[in-house]
Motif scaffolding. Structure first.
Motif, short mmCIF file in Angstrom:
data_model
loop_
_atom_site.label_atom_id
_atom_site.label_comp_id
_atom_site.label_asym_id
_atom_site.label_seq_id
_atom_site.Cartn_x
_atom_site.Cartn_y
_atom_site.Cartn_z
N ASN A 139 0.80 -1.23 0.00
CA ASN A 139 0.00 0.00 0.00
C ASN A 139 0.83 1.27 0.00
O ASN A 139 0.29 2.35 -0.25
N TRP A 163 -3.15 -0.86 -10.27
CA TRP A 163 -4.25 -1.51 -9.55
C TRP A 163 -4.56 -0.74 -8.27
O TRP A 163 -5.72 -0.52 -7.95
N ARG A 164 -3.52 -0.36 -7.54
CA ARG A 164 -3.70 0.38 -6.29
C ARG A 164 -4.37 1.73 -6.55
O ARG A 164 -5.25 2.15 -5.80
N GLU A 165 -3.98 2.38 -7.64
CA GLU A 165 -4.58 3.67 -7.99
C GLU A 165 -6.07 3.51 -8.32
O GLU A 165 -6.88 4.34 -7.93
N GLU A 166 -6.41 2.43 -9.00
CA GLU A 166 -7.79 2.22 -9.42
C GLU A 166 -8.69 1.68 -8.30
O GLU A 166 -9.83 2.08 -8.15
N HIS A 167 -8.15 0.76 -7.49
CA HIS A 167 -8.97 0.06 -6.49
C HIS A 167 -8.75 0.52 -5.05
O HIS A 167 -9.47 0.08 -4.16
N GLY A 168 -7.74 1.30 -4.81
CA GLY A 168 -7.45 1.71 -3.43
C GLY A 168 -6.49 0.74 -2.77
O GLY A 168 -5.69 0.08 -3.42
N ARG A 169 -6.59 0.63 -1.47
CA ARG A 169 -5.66 -0.18 -0.69
C ARG A 169 -5.81 -1.68 -0.95
O ARG A 169 -6.90 -2.17 -1.19
N PHE A 170 -4.69 -2.38 -0.87
CA PHE A 170 -4.72 -3.83 -0.84
C PHE A 170 -5.21 -4.24 0.55
O PHE A 170 -4.67 -3.78 1.55
N GLU A 171 -6.22 -5.08 0.61
CA GLU A 171 -6.73 -5.54 1.90
C GLU A 171 -5.97 -6.77 2.39
O GLU A 171 -5.88 -7.01 3.58
N ASP A 175 -4.82 -10.20 -2.69
CA ASP A 175 -5.35 -9.26 -3.69
C ASP A 175 -4.41 -9.12 -4.89
O ASP A 175 -4.83 -8.68 -5.95
N ASP A 178 -5.39 -10.33 -8.34
CA ASP A 178 -6.23 -9.52 -9.22
C ASP A 178 -5.41 -8.65 -10.16
O ASP A 178 -5.96 -8.02 -11.06
#
Length: 196
Positions: A139, A163-171, A175, A178
Motif C-alpha cells: 500500500n 491496480w492500487r490507484e484504481e482500487h485503493g488499498r490492498f486488503e 489481492d 487480481d
C-alpha cells in the motif's frame, strides 16, 4: 428661525448596541477559526470493541508506532485508511529539528507500521514502502521498492501501482492475484516478502 433637531439618543444607543453585538459575533468566529486551525488532525481515540450486544460494528483501527523527531513519540491508534500526516498529528507534530521532507505525509499507513521521522541531515532508516521488518508494503511501496521483489520487474510494478490507484488499498496479500501478470506461482514466491 427654527433650530435643527439634534440626533435621536435612542437611535444612537441602538446603533452602539448593534455595533457591540456585531463585534462579539466576529470575535467568536475568529476564535472558532483559530481553534480549528491549531487543533491536530488524526488524533488517536480509544474505540471500545464490539461485544455483539449492540449489534453495531466498531470502526476498523490500526496501530502505528511513530518515533524520531515528533513531539510525543509512541504507539497510536488511528482509523484504518489514515495517512502519515495523521500519525504525525497524533504525535503532536514535528519538532524543530525534524526533516519534514524526509517523510511522505500523503502515504497511507498500515497496521503495525513503525514510522521514524528523521532529523535534518539524518538518513532515513528504510526506503519508501519498506516496513520495519524489511517486507515491502503493497500500500505504500513505490515502483523501485516493488521492483526489488523476485519476479517483479518494472512492468509488473507498474501494474501493481495502477491496480492500487484504481482500487485503493490492498486488503490482503492475496489481492495481488487480481493484478494482471501475477498468478499463484509468483504470489507464492513473494508472499513472505510483502505486507499490507
Amino acid at each position: 428661525m427654527s433650530a435643527t433637531p439634534g440626533p435621536d439618543p435612542r437611535r444612537a444607543r441602538v446603533r452602539r448596541l448593534a455595533g457591540v453585538a456585531l463585534t462579539l459575533v466576529l470575535a467568536g468566529l475568529g476564535i472558532a477559526v483559530f481553534v480549528t486551525a491549531v487543533t491536530p488532525r488524526g488524533s488517536s481515540t480509544v474505540i471500545a470493541p464490539d461485544d455483539g450486544a449492540t449489534g453495531v460494528p466498531t470502526a476498523a483501527v490500526i496501530y502505528v508506532h511513530i518515533l524520531g523527531q515528533v513531539a510525543r513519540p509512541g504507539l497510536y491508534e488511528l482509523p484504518d485508511g489514515a495517512r502519515a500526516v495523521d500519525a504525525v498529528a497524533a504525535a503532536g507534530g514535528f519538532t524543530e529539528q525534524a526533516d519534514a521532507a524526509g517523510l511522505n505525509l500523503a502515504r497511507f499507513v498500515s497496521d503495525g507500521e513503525q514510522i521514524v521521522v528523521p532529523a535534518i541531515g539524518e538518513a532515513t532508516t528504510a526506503a519508501p514502502g519498506i516496513a520495519g521488518d524489511g517486507r515491502v508494503n503493497l500500500n505504500t511501496a513505490d515502483a523501485a521498492a516493488l521492483d526489488t521483489l523476485p519476479g517483479v520487474g518494472p512492468a509488473t510494478a507498474a501494474k501493481i501501482l495502477a491496480w492500487r490507484e484504481e482500487h485503493g488499498r490492498f486488503e490482503s496479500v492475496e489481492d495481488l492475484l487480481d493484478v494482471g501478470g501475477i498468478g499463484e506461482a509468483k504470489l507464492d514466491a513473494i508472499r513472505d516478502l510483502v505486507t499490507v
